[in-house]
Scaffold this motif. Sequence first.
Motif, PDB file in Angstrom:
ATOM      1  N   ALA A  30       0.920  -1.155   0.070  1.00 39.36           N
ATOM      2  CA  ALA A  30      -0.033   0.115   0.052  1.00 39.36           C
ATOM      3  C   ALA A  30       1.019   1.195   0.224  1.00 39.36           C
ATOM      4  O   ALA A  30       1.664   1.445   0.966  1.00 39.36           O
ATOM      5  CB  ALA A  30      -0.927  -0.143   1.136  1.00 39.36           C
ATOM      6  N   GLY A  31       0.966   1.944  -1.004  1.00 42.01           N
ATOM      7  CA  GLY A  31       1.939   3.027  -1.350  1.00 42.01           C
ATOM      8  C   GLY A  31       1.480   4.393  -0.543  1.00 42.01           C
ATOM      9  O   GLY A  31       0.265   4.631  -0.698  1.00 42.01           O
ATOM     10  N   SER A  32       2.345   4.659   0.404  1.00 42.86           N
ATOM     11  CA  SER A  32       2.153   5.933   1.028  1.00 42.86           C
ATOM     12  C   SER A  32       2.794   7.251   0.311  1.00 42.86           C
ATOM     13  O   SER A  32       2.213   8.203   0.029  1.00 42.86           O
ATOM     14  CB  SER A  32       2.717   5.948   2.239  1.00 42.86           C
ATOM     15  OG  SER A  32       2.901   7.293   2.978  1.00 42.86           O
ATOM     16  N   TYR A  33       4.045   7.010  -0.419  1.00 43.95           N
ATOM     17  CA  TYR A  33       4.798   8.019  -1.183  1.00 43.95           C
ATOM     18  C   TYR A  33       5.444   7.193  -2.324  1.00 43.95           C
ATOM     19  O   TYR A  33       6.068   6.114  -2.205  1.00 43.95           O
ATOM     20  CB  TYR A  33       5.880   8.802  -0.219  1.00 43.95           C
ATOM     21  CG  TYR A  33       6.635   9.690  -1.004  1.00 43.95           C
ATOM     22  CD1 TYR A  33       6.305  10.911  -1.520  1.00 43.95           C
ATOM     23  CD2 TYR A  33       7.874   8.933  -1.387  1.00 43.95           C
ATOM     24  CE1 TYR A  33       7.236  11.821  -2.267  1.00 43.95           C
ATOM     25  CE2 TYR A  33       8.896   9.976  -2.294  1.00 43.95           C
ATOM     26  CZ  TYR A  33       8.387  11.255  -2.706  1.00 43.95           C
ATOM     27  OH  TYR A  33       9.160  12.130  -3.480  1.00 43.95           O
ATOM     28  N   VAL A  34       5.314   8.180  -3.751  1.00 47.21           N
ATOM     29  CA  VAL A  34       6.196   7.777  -4.701  1.00 47.21           C
ATOM     30  C   VAL A  34       6.607   8.763  -5.329  1.00 47.21           C
ATOM     31  O   VAL A  34       5.769   9.689  -5.629  1.00 47.21           O
ATOM     32  CB  VAL A  34       5.248   6.901  -5.475  1.00 47.21           C
ATOM     33  CG1 VAL A  34       6.173   6.230  -6.873  1.00 47.21           C
ATOM     34  CG2 VAL A  34       4.619   5.576  -5.066  1.00 47.21           C
ATOM     35  N   GLY A  35       7.900   9.068  -5.641  1.00 48.19           N
ATOM     36  CA  GLY A  35       8.310  10.043  -6.360  1.00 48.19           C
ATOM     37  C   GLY A  35       9.714   9.939  -7.125  1.00 48.19           C
ATOM     38  O   GLY A  35      10.719   9.029  -6.549  1.00 48.19           O
ATOM     39  N   LYS A  36       9.972  10.523  -7.880  1.00 43.88           N
ATOM     40  CA  LYS A  36      11.117  10.513  -8.827  1.00 43.88           C
ATOM     41  C   LYS A  36      12.384  11.331  -7.976  1.00 43.88           C
ATOM     42  O   LYS A  36      13.716  10.792  -8.112  1.00 43.88           O
ATOM     43  CB  LYS A  36      10.982  11.281 -10.158  1.00 43.88           C
ATOM     44  CG  LYS A  36       9.958  10.329 -11.003  1.00 43.88           C
ATOM     45  CD  LYS A  36      10.174  11.006 -12.568  1.00 43.88           C
ATOM     46  CE  LYS A  36       9.349  12.282 -12.249  1.00 43.88           C
ATOM     47  NZ  LYS A  36       9.110  12.750 -13.949  1.00 43.88           N
ATOM     48  N   SER A  37      12.234  12.196  -7.154  1.00 44.94           N
ATOM     49  CA  SER A  37      13.563  13.211  -6.883  1.00 44.94           C
ATOM     50  C   SER A  37      13.404  13.399  -5.187  1.00 44.94           C
ATOM     51  O   SER A  37      13.645  14.343  -4.788  1.00 44.94           O
ATOM     52  CB  SER A  37      13.393  14.510  -7.635  1.00 44.94           C
ATOM     53  OG  SER A  37      12.133  15.064  -7.559  1.00 44.94           O
ATOM     54  N   ALA A  38      12.668  12.575  -4.776  1.00 45.98           N
ATOM     55  CA  ALA A  38      12.713  12.707  -3.166  1.00 45.98           C
ATOM     56  C   ALA A  38      13.937  12.541  -2.523  1.00 45.98           C
ATOM     57  O   ALA A  38      14.879  11.892  -2.786  1.00 45.98           O
ATOM     58  CB  ALA A  38      11.620  11.609  -2.311  1.00 45.98           C
ATOM     59  N   SER A  39      14.087  13.125  -1.512  1.00 43.38           N
ATOM     60  CA  SER A  39      15.363  13.126  -0.341  1.00 43.38           C
ATOM     61  C   SER A  39      14.974  12.715   0.830  1.00 43.38           C
ATOM     62  O   SER A  39      14.485  13.670   1.589  1.00 43.38           O
ATOM     63  CB  SER A  39      15.939  14.406  -0.487  1.00 43.38           C
ATOM     64  OG  SER A  39      16.517  15.020  -2.002  1.00 43.38           O
ATOM     65  N   PHE A  40      15.202  11.416   1.035  1.00 45.95           N
ATOM     66  CA  PHE A  40      14.649  10.858   2.157  1.00 45.95           C
ATOM     67  C   PHE A  40      15.795  11.300   3.297  1.00 45.95           C
ATOM     68  O   PHE A  40      17.092  11.486   3.152  1.00 45.95           O
ATOM     69  CB  PHE A  40      14.555   9.384   2.470  1.00 45.95           C
ATOM     70  CG  PHE A  40      13.468   8.838   1.412  1.00 45.95           C
ATOM     71  CD1 PHE A  40      13.618   7.914   0.675  1.00 45.95           C
ATOM     72  CD2 PHE A  40      12.155   9.467   1.658  1.00 45.95           C
ATOM     73  CE1 PHE A  40      12.672   7.548  -0.123  1.00 45.95           C
ATOM     74  CE2 PHE A  40      11.064   8.990   0.802  1.00 45.95           C
ATOM     75  CZ  PHE A  40      11.355   8.132  -0.055  1.00 45.95           C
TER      76      PHE A  40
END
Length: 215
Positions: free
Chosen positions: A205-215
């Motif tokens: 179950a996806g909470s976040y999906v992104g191409k350029s996130a900086s965790f």
Amino acid sequence: MEVSFSYVFILVAFILVTGCGSTNSSTSSVFANLDTQGSSSTSEGKEIIAESENNNVATYISMAVLTLHKVNGFEAGAEFPADSKAFLTKHAHLFPATGEKVKEAQQLVDQNVQRKHINKNISKYHGVMIQDKGTVLSIEEAELPEIGTFSILHVDNDEGDSYQIVYLGALNVYEDDTVEFMGVPTLLSGFDNVSGGYTNTLIIAGSYVGKSASF
């Protein structure tokens, strides 16, 4: 991706429409809660509405996960994990996580959990947030009754681990993009490849999906 998810959206939409028309369906009452109680101005009414919103998120995602699992080739009758549903209900505002909520979701990630742990015994990790990154092999989205936009992605990480991500919302993501994602493990699944062979996958179950996130 080797499997098309178009049927997933059709089947989920069918479930929602038929469920809303059944007086015996617990799902239909969940869908109706916001409409019937949306005009309440009391604090008690607002609490009920908030709880209904949380239940909606968990219900919508669990339906999509179970439908996807069935489309993958598994028999009907699988149950959505109780711990996963409890997590989704408690943190419904993070599904999806956008803006400042991404940082809040990141704080819930168990950094010690790797895919090998989940493959060994997924039941230990139904109630945790995980993160990984990989290449998008396929992404589809659709507008569904009562829900809005739903996205389903197939992502492979650098180790060849496969994920199917069910995400409640639209994404600025396309095939061949490299993405980072966070989500909650639900079911170990798999499907036959069109070109032969078999792919074991983890539905999250996806909470976040992104191409350029900086965790």
